[in-house]
Design an enzyme around this catalytic site. Structure first.
Site, PDB file in Angstrom:
ATOM      1  N   ASP A 144      46.845  55.430  65.694  1.00 22.37           N
ATOM      2  CA  ASP A 144      45.839  56.183  64.934  1.00 22.37           C
ATOM      3  C   ASP A 144      44.884  55.208  64.244  1.00 22.37           C
ATOM      4  OD1 ASP A 144      44.757  58.324  63.049  1.00 22.37           O
ATOM      5  OD2 ASP A 144      46.349  59.444  64.054  1.00 22.37           O
ATOM      6  N   HIS A 177      43.002  59.136  58.091  1.00 25.42           N
ATOM      7  CA  HIS A 177      43.578  60.037  59.092  1.00 25.42           C
ATOM      8  C   HIS A 177      45.006  59.642  59.458  1.00 25.42           C
ATOM      9  CE1 HIS A 177      44.058  61.887  63.137  1.00 25.42           C
ATOM     10  NE2 HIS A 177      43.207  62.806  62.679  1.00 25.42           N
ATOM     11  N   ASN A 268      40.277  69.775  69.428  1.00 29.35           N
ATOM     12  CA  ASN A 268      39.733  70.723  68.448  1.00 29.35           C
ATOM     13  C   ASN A 268      38.439  71.396  68.900  1.00 29.35           C
ATOM     14  OD1 ASN A 268      41.840  69.904  66.741  1.00 29.35           O
ATOM     15  ND2 ASN A 268      40.577  68.295  65.814  1.00 29.35           N
ATOM     16  N   SER A 339      45.256  67.343  65.240  1.00 29.23           N
ATOM     17  CA  SER A 339      45.782  66.057  64.761  1.00 29.23           C
ATOM     18  C   SER A 339      46.902  66.254  63.758  1.00 29.23           C
ATOM     19  CB  SER A 339      44.657  65.247  64.091  1.00 29.23           C
ATOM     20  OG  SER A 339      43.782  64.728  65.044  1.00 29.23           O
TER      21      SER A 339
END
Length: 587
Positions: A144, A177, A268, A339
């Site tokens: 990530d 994130h 998404n 996510s």
């Protein structure tokens, strides 16, 4: 192998024999007793009768509450001895039932103050999973934006990762994130701070492949190989794009062959297809649910979706601690997206792997089979269904019994209470030890489906304990002798039939088992009924030798004790000889 099997069967029989002495004393925790009288009995008559029994121990019966007047339910302070007195008193025929007033407790709930805001963890039934697994010993690679050690990750164990964006060992987060994703997987839990994580005893391997402007396939593929080569058990990729890549596919195949479970966010864009790398066959693709269990408005669906998990929406966000702002200060933030859904599945995969499951395909199958299936899902919003952590861990443990199971069973059964071992003194220590070991073996057989064949099991019960629970039953206006008969073990039958112990030397010996062996030795099925009876009688006589060594004509001293022990050994030897050169049948 046959000797081991027969010895295990004997210990289980030993457990049954001891349990007949302890049956009304075991179970849950209680400090009072519930007595429910028949409705046609006058209250004054009941109170007088109860007082006759209980005044000796200075106990006064009271109605349960004002709502119990018509039902005549009384609560009586007392322990196992009070319970025994009531069950044997003259009031028994006026009572519908007597039972311990057990004390119940809540399931394990973390002490993290904001855990109540994490609707997502309760949605996946995580508290049930925590009873058996917390991810201990498992490493989850978070590929990530990196992971920063915010306060609510201080107690989470980290292993060395890598920053593929800046080519350095320290993989700190500069976006927020990756830290949020890592928190869902393994936020420090039960630390009286913040929120909880799913597999909070798992280790985090931070692998930075993304910055503010994203990251390249080459870095991501290299991170996948790094994770596989450095001990990662699970990889989470809350990232994605639109292009297929040979380099990425080869890296995923490489990690999968090394036993790594790979999980990725579906995307998404609210499109009818999962994005890459979630779309690859060896990656578990996760779509997002909102707070009411429906597909989140943004979540991709359709082709390539394997399972769904909480991702949040305007109806409820996923809260974890991360970094925010230009100064990157720790803050509890609510995010939404696939996510956020993907690390839920990664956390549960870690819980599954911690039970001993190694094969990534088996982990996938457990996740799929344990998910809550959605009956009508024509557009494949949910894949196999909605993630259920509790059901997944239970399915992973099916057929297993762990040391943690055993220790928890010891605690819940009261065997860790010193009073259990002290009560009865040293004379009951060995039988009680047999009860504990036998119980563990019984649980092991059941959990592994290695249960004895029906005839052997029936003989074992008949010889060691009978259907002992029947002795505690009372059915109004029905004779009690059938209950006593079927609730007695083979050595006790003489006492039940004759009403005295005059036949005790015959029934409490190897004689009846020997007759059964002679009669049924040539029959393939009934032979095991006789062998089971031999083992059961051996168990019962062995317990009686320590607990109540009374034999008619021999008294209750060392002679009677020796008689019972010798016959117990003879019964066990007879069972072994009868089973020699044969195989145990299972149903």
């Amino acid at each position: 192998m046959k000797k081991l099997f027969l010895f295990c069967a004997f210990l289980v029989g030993l457990w049954l024999a001891v349990f007949t002495f302890k049956v009304f004393n075991m179970g849950g925790e209680y400090q009072s007793i519930i007595v429910n009288f028949k409705d046609d009995i006058a209250i004054t008559q009941l109170e007088e009768g109860l007082n006759k029994i209980t005044l000796k121990v200075n106990q006064t019966p009271t109605l349960n509450s004002e709502f119990s007047t018509d039902k005549q339910i009384y609560i009586l302070e007392g322990d196992k001895e009070t319970l025994r007195k009531l069950r044997r008193s003259k009031l028994r025929e006026k009572i519908e039932y007597i039972e311990p007033n057990y004390i119940y407790h809540t399931l394990e709930i973390p002490n993290d103050p904001d855990y109540g805001k994490q609707w997502n963890l309760r949605a996946i039934n995580v508290e049930r999973a925590w009873a058996d697994s917390k991810g201990e010993g498992i490493t989850v690679a978070v590929i990530d934006t990196g992971v920063s050690r915010v306060p609510d990750l201080e107690q989470t164990e980290f292993v060395e990762g890598y920053d593929f964006v800046n080519d350095r060992t320290e993989a700190l987060d500069d976006v927020g994130h990756g830290t949020h994703v890592a928190g869902t997987i393994a936020q420090s839990t039960n630390n009286n701070y913040g929120v909880a994580g799913i597999a909070y005893q798992a280790k985090i391997m931070p692998l930075k492949v993304l910055g503010y402007n994203g990251g390249t396939v080459a870095d991501i593929a290299e991170a996948i190989r790094f994770a596989a080569d450095n001990g990662a058990d699970v990889i989470n990729m809350s990232l994605g794009g639109g292009g297929d890549s040979h380099l990425m596919r080869d890296a995923i195949d490489y990690a999968h062959k090394k036993g790594v479970v790979i999980i990725a966010a579906a995307g998404n864009e609210n499109e009818n297809s999962a994005s890459y790398p979630a779309r690859y066959a060896k990656v578990i693709s996760v779509s997002a649910l909102d707070a009411i269990g429906e597909k989140a408005p943004y979540s991709n669906f359709g082709a390539g979706i394997d399972i769904s998990a909480p991702g949040g929406s305007d109806k409820g966000l996923i809260i974890q601690e991360t970094i925010t702002g230009s100064n990157q200060q720790p803050s509890f933030e609510g995010y939404q997206g696939t996510s956020m859904a993907s690390p839920h599945v990664a956390g549960v995969a870690a819980l599954i792997k911690a039970t001993g499951i190694k094969d990534p395909d088996e982990v996938r199958e457990i996740l799929v089979q344990s998910s809550r299936e959605i009956a009508e899902d024509p557009f494949n919003h949910y894949g196999a269904g909605q993630l259920d952590a509790g059901a997944a861990v239970q399915l992973a443990l099916k057929g297993k019994i762990t040391v943690k199971d055993f220790l928890r069973w010891l605690r819940d059964s009261g065997y860790l209470n010193p009073g259990f071992w002290i009560d009865g003194g040293t004379i009951m220590l060995l039988p009680k030890l047999g009860m504990v070991i036998g119980s563990y073996l019984l649980a092991w057989f059941i959990r592994n489906y290695l249960v004895f064949n029906f005839n052997l099991a029936s003989g074992l019960v008949f010889g060691s304990s009978g259907l002992f629970v029947l002795q505690g039953l009372y059915i109004f206006d029905l004779p009690q002798w059938p209950m006593r008969l079927f609730g007695s073990s083979l050595p006790e039958l003489g006492n039940v039939v004759m009403g005295t112990n005059s036949l005790n030397p015959i029934f409490a010996s190897v004689l009846i088992p020997f007759i059964l062996i002679v009669l049924f030795l040539g029959h393939q099925s009934l032979k095991w009924l006789a062998i089971g009876s031999c083992l059961g009688v051996a168990s019962c006589l062995g317990i009686s030798a320590f607990y109540d060594p009374h034999v008619w004509g021999l008294g209750s001293g060392i002679v009677a004790q020796g008689f019972l022990l010798v016959n117990a050994l003879l019964c066990f030897g007879l069972a072994y000889l009868a089973s020699k050169n044969d195989q145990v049948l299972t149903n």
